[in-house]
Design a protein around this motif. Structure first.
Motif, PDB file in Angstrom:
ATOM      1  N   ALA A  20       0.824  -1.209   0.000  1.00  0.00           N
ATOM      2  CA  ALA A  20       0.000   0.000   0.000  1.00  0.00           C
ATOM      3  C   ALA A  20       0.862   1.264   0.000  1.00  0.00           C
ATOM      4  N   LYS A  21       1.953   1.223   0.736  1.00  0.00           N
ATOM      5  CA  LYS A  21       2.853   2.376   0.777  1.00  0.00           C
ATOM      6  C   LYS A  21       4.298   1.965   0.513  1.00  0.00           C
ATOM      7  N   THR A  22       4.459   0.826  -0.129  1.00  0.00           N
ATOM      8  CA  THR A  22       5.815   0.309  -0.332  1.00  0.00           C
ATOM      9  C   THR A  22       5.960  -0.247  -1.745  1.00  0.00           C
ATOM     10  N   ILE A  23       7.095   0.077  -2.362  1.00  0.00           N
ATOM     11  CA  ILE A  23       7.475  -0.546  -3.644  1.00  0.00           C
ATOM     12  C   ILE A  23       8.359  -1.734  -3.273  1.00  0.00           C
ATOM     13  N   GLU A  24       7.792  -2.926  -3.318  1.00  0.00           N
ATOM     14  CA  GLU A  24       8.476  -4.117  -2.839  1.00  0.00           C
ATOM     15  C   GLU A  24       9.189  -4.820  -3.999  1.00  0.00           C
ATOM     16  N   ILE A  25      10.523  -4.833  -3.965  1.00  0.00           N
ATOM     17  CA  ILE A  25      11.306  -5.503  -4.998  1.00  0.00           C
ATOM     18  C   ILE A  25      11.245  -7.007  -4.755  1.00  0.00           C
ATOM     19  N   VAL A  26      10.860  -7.769  -5.784  1.00  0.00           N
ATOM     20  CA  VAL A  26      10.719  -9.214  -5.652  1.00  0.00           C
ATOM     21  C   VAL A  26      11.787  -9.981  -6.412  1.00  0.00           C
ATOM     22  N   ALA A  27      12.457  -9.358  -7.388  1.00  0.00           N
ATOM     23  CA  ALA A  27      13.466 -10.079  -8.173  1.00  0.00           C
ATOM     24  C   ALA A  27      14.291  -9.093  -8.988  1.00  0.00           C
ATOM     25  N   PHE A  28      15.476  -9.576  -9.419  1.00  0.00           N
ATOM     26  CA  PHE A  28      16.330  -8.834 -10.351  1.00  0.00           C
ATOM     27  C   PHE A  28      16.532  -9.705 -11.592  1.00  0.00           C
ATOM     28  N   VAL A  29      16.189  -9.189 -12.749  1.00  0.00           N
ATOM     29  CA  VAL A  29      16.231  -9.975 -13.993  1.00  0.00           C
ATOM     30  C   VAL A  29      16.898  -9.142 -15.085  1.00  0.00           C
ATOM     31  N   PRO A  30      17.426  -9.809 -16.144  1.00  0.00           N
ATOM     32  CA  PRO A  30      17.937  -9.046 -17.290  1.00  0.00           C
ATOM     33  C   PRO A  30      16.814  -8.248 -17.944  1.00  0.00           C
ATOM     34  N   ALA A  31      17.157  -7.103 -18.472  1.00  0.00           N
ATOM     35  CA  ALA A  31      16.144  -6.227 -19.065  1.00  0.00           C
ATOM     36  C   ALA A  31      15.455  -6.886 -20.256  1.00  0.00           C
ATOM     37  N   GLY A  32      16.171  -7.787 -20.957  1.00  0.00           N
ATOM     38  CA  GLY A  32      15.584  -8.436 -22.125  1.00  0.00           C
ATOM     39  C   GLY A  32      14.442  -9.372 -21.804  1.00  0.00           C
ATOM     40  N   GLU A  33      14.277  -9.738 -20.522  1.00  0.00           N
ATOM     41  CA  GLU A  33      13.189 -10.636 -20.150  1.00  0.00           C
ATOM     42  C   GLU A  33      11.856  -9.908 -19.990  1.00  0.00           C
ATOM     43  N   ILE A  34      11.879  -8.591 -19.989  1.00  0.00           N
ATOM     44  CA  ILE A  34      10.643  -7.815 -19.866  1.00  0.00           C
ATOM     45  C   ILE A  34      10.102  -7.529 -21.254  1.00  0.00           C
ATOM     46  N   ASP A  35       8.892  -7.991 -21.517  1.00  0.00           N
ATOM     47  CA  ASP A  35       8.251  -7.752 -22.809  1.00  0.00           C
ATOM     48  C   ASP A  35       7.813  -6.292 -22.884  1.00  0.00           C
ATOM     49  N   PRO A  36       8.224  -5.560 -23.921  1.00  0.00           N
ATOM     50  CA  PRO A  36       7.799  -4.156 -24.037  1.00  0.00           C
ATOM     51  C   PRO A  36       6.285  -3.970 -24.077  1.00  0.00           C
ATOM     52  N   LEU A  37       5.544  -5.021 -24.440  1.00  0.00           N
ATOM     53  CA  LEU A  37       4.089  -4.910 -24.436  1.00  0.00           C
ATOM     54  C   LEU A  37       3.552  -4.659 -23.031  1.00  0.00           C
ATOM     55  N   GLN A  38       4.295  -5.052 -22.026  1.00  0.00           N
ATOM     56  CA  GLN A  38       3.835  -4.896 -20.647  1.00  0.00           C
ATOM     57  C   GLN A  38       4.022  -3.476 -20.114  1.00  0.00           C
ATOM     58  N   MET A  39       4.872  -2.676 -20.767  1.00  0.00           N
ATOM     59  CA  MET A  39       5.219  -1.367 -20.217  1.00  0.00           C
ATOM     60  C   MET A  39       4.045  -0.404 -20.283  1.00  0.00           C
ATOM     61  N   ASP A  40       3.868   0.317 -19.173  1.00  0.00           N
ATOM     62  CA  ASP A  40       2.757   1.267 -19.066  1.00  0.00           C
ATOM     63  C   ASP A  40       3.336   2.654 -18.767  1.00  0.00           C
ATOM     64  N   ALA A  41       2.824   3.314 -17.764  1.00  0.00           N
ATOM     65  CA  ALA A  41       3.288   4.658 -17.419  1.00  0.00           C
ATOM     66  C   ALA A  41       4.693   4.619 -16.825  1.00  0.00           C
ATOM     67  N   ALA A  42       5.399   5.753 -16.911  1.00  0.00           N
ATOM     68  CA  ALA A  42       6.770   5.856 -16.402  1.00  0.00           C
ATOM     69  C   ALA A  42       6.833   6.915 -15.302  1.00  0.00           C
ATOM     70  N   TYR A  43       7.671   6.606 -14.303  1.00  0.00           N
ATOM     71  CA  TYR A  43       7.808   7.507 -13.152  1.00  0.00           C
ATOM     72  C   TYR A  43       9.294   7.635 -12.796  1.00  0.00           C
ATOM     73  N   TYR A  44       9.620   8.758 -12.110  1.00  0.00           N
ATOM     74  CA  TYR A  44      10.922   8.930 -11.491  1.00  0.00           C
ATOM     75  C   TYR A  44      10.775   8.711  -9.992  1.00  0.00           C
ATOM     76  N   LEU A  45      11.760   8.024  -9.404  1.00  0.00           N
ATOM     77  CA  LEU A  45      11.776   7.821  -7.957  1.00  0.00           C
ATOM     78  C   LEU A  45      12.827   8.755  -7.362  1.00  0.00           C
ATOM     79  N   SER A  46      12.378   9.651  -6.501  1.00  0.00           N
ATOM     80  CA  SER A  46      13.266  10.636  -5.886  1.00  0.00           C
ATOM     81  C   SER A  46      13.477  10.302  -4.416  1.00  0.00           C
ATOM     82  N   ALA A  47      14.732  10.409  -3.994  1.00  0.00           N
ATOM     83  CA  ALA A  47      15.042  10.151  -2.581  1.00  0.00           C
ATOM     84  C   ALA A  47      14.341  11.196  -1.714  1.00  0.00           C
TER      85      ALA A  47
END
Length: 397
Positions: free
Chosen positions: A87-114
């Motif tokens: 609800a208030k957390t971006i929970e990282i579940v895995a680290f994978v090569p970028a080529g494994e992400i299908d571009p069809l899945q990509m939606d909106a883009a955001y910047y994460l600021s400290a």
């Protein structure tokens, strides 16, 4: 930039406070609806269906429409009470090569600021770890009342997050590919590669929205009291079926290279060169090696050659012999009519005359043949004369 969500990145036991900022913005020109008769603006009013009264935004809540059409009210407190760790957390579940992400899945883009000074160190740690691993982080987060999937990657010195569609939200491309089987030639692929290489060399940062600029120019012209821009000339129809694919590819390559400032002749030459089909050069045929001749065959060949040489050398002699025989027969016939002496003389003269142009051995043979013929004719002539009566022998006393 204004943040739209505050929370933290959960990286194992490390928590990084962050703020979520939109990384993109729409630059399209928006329009309003108006009344065409008087130009009055058309507005939408939110009205309750039960009493017909207009409702203010503060009085509007959420509800889920059931299958029978009934509404089930849902409050913000109901959503907040859900056992949702993201609800208030971006929970990282895995680290994978970028080529494994299908571009069809990509939606909106955001910047994460400290968010704050204490977040700078863990934020930088995660950023450098992503850089060195050359991977992206797959994470879950909740935004606008629903859990979402995201991908974290590094852009310059900032961690960016792309919203991802869930795998079951991607539709299978059934019935989209051409059903008719098509064969593509190598020459066509070569021209397509040349066109891709030409069009691929472009600075994407220099691309812009031509349509938006034209709309803005038209609006500015109408705002100054003008009638807008002059209508553009219609382009040649190009939506029909391509008759000659090779010609279309060649023209495309030529036009692309001319647009880059290359000479038209050079572009046309390169396109024609790339369109030429490959020709396989045939190797010259090798002559079959002959087996060495056996001694028997060699002797036979030599014998045949000697026989042919003898025949060639004896040809004049045979001709001379035949001529001599004819002359001898003529001489024999003359001797039969005029007497043995004339025949003998003629034969000898013919033999001497013929022997001058023949070989010595051949001349001797011809002379003997002529003499034999003359003697035969002479005996024949003597036999033809009437026989003389023999005188009676005187008996001795």
């Amino acid at each position: 930039m204004r943040s739209i969500w505050n929370g933290a990145i959960s990286f194992g036991l490390v928590s990084i406070p962050i703020k979520l900022v939109n990384a993109t913005e729409s630059r399209s020109v928006s329009f309003r609806q108006i009344h065409t008769e008087d130009g009055g603006r058309i507005r939408y009013r939110k009205v309750c269906e039960l009493d017909g009264e207009e409702v203010s935004p503060a009085e509007i809540g959420k509800a889920y429409e059931d299958a029978d059409g009934s509404m089930i009210p849902i409050t913000d407190e109901d959503l907040a009470a859900l056992p949702l760790p993201t609800a208030k957390t971006i929970e990282i579940v895995a680290f994978v090569p970028a080529g494994e992400i299908d571009p069809l899945q990509m939606d909106a883009a955001y910047y994460l600021s400290a968010n704050g000074v204490p977040a700078a160190k863990p934020y930088t740690l995660l950023r450098e770890a992503l850089k060195r691993s050359d991977k992206v982080a797959v994470a879950k987060y909740a935004l606008r009342g629903r859990e979402r999937l995201g991908m974290l990657r590094v852009v310059d010195d900032v961690i960016a997050m792309h919203g991802l569609l869930w795998p079951d939200e991607i539709r299978a491309p059934e019935g989209v590919a051409p059903e008719t089987p098509v064969t593509v030639r190598e020459a066509e692929l070569d021209l397509a590669d040349a066109l891709m290489a030409t069009l691929g060399e472009v600075d994407i940062t220099g691309l812009h929205d031509d349509y938006r600029e034209a709309v803005e120019e038209m609006i500015a012209a109408k705002a100054e009291g003008g009638a807008g821009l002059a209508p553009a000339e219609p382009e040649a129809a190009g939506g029909g079926q391509v008759i000659d694919l090779m010609a279309a590819l060649e023209s495309s390559v030529r036009a692309a290279k001319e647009a880059r400032g290359e000479p038209a002749a050079e572009a046309a030459t390169e396109a024609a060169t790339e369109a030429v089909a490959e020709v396989t050069e045939l190797k010259p045929r090798k002559k079959a090696a002959r087996a060495p001749a056996s001694p028997k065959e060699t002797g036979a060949k030599k014998s045949t050659a000697r026989t042919a040489a003898k025949r060639t050398a004896a040809a004049p002699a045979r001709k001379s012999t035949a001529k001599t025989a004819r002359t001898a027969r003529t001489a024999g016939a003359a001797g039969a009519a005029s007497g043995g002496a004339a025949a003998k003389s003629t034969a000898k003269g013919a033999a001497k005359s013929t022997a001058k142009g023949a070989v010595k051995s051949t001349a001797k043979t011809a002379a003997k043949t002529a003499a034999s013929g003359a003697a035969t004719k002479k005996r024949t002539a003597k036999a033809a004369q009437p026989a003389k009566k023999a005188a009676p022998r005187k008996r001795s006393a």
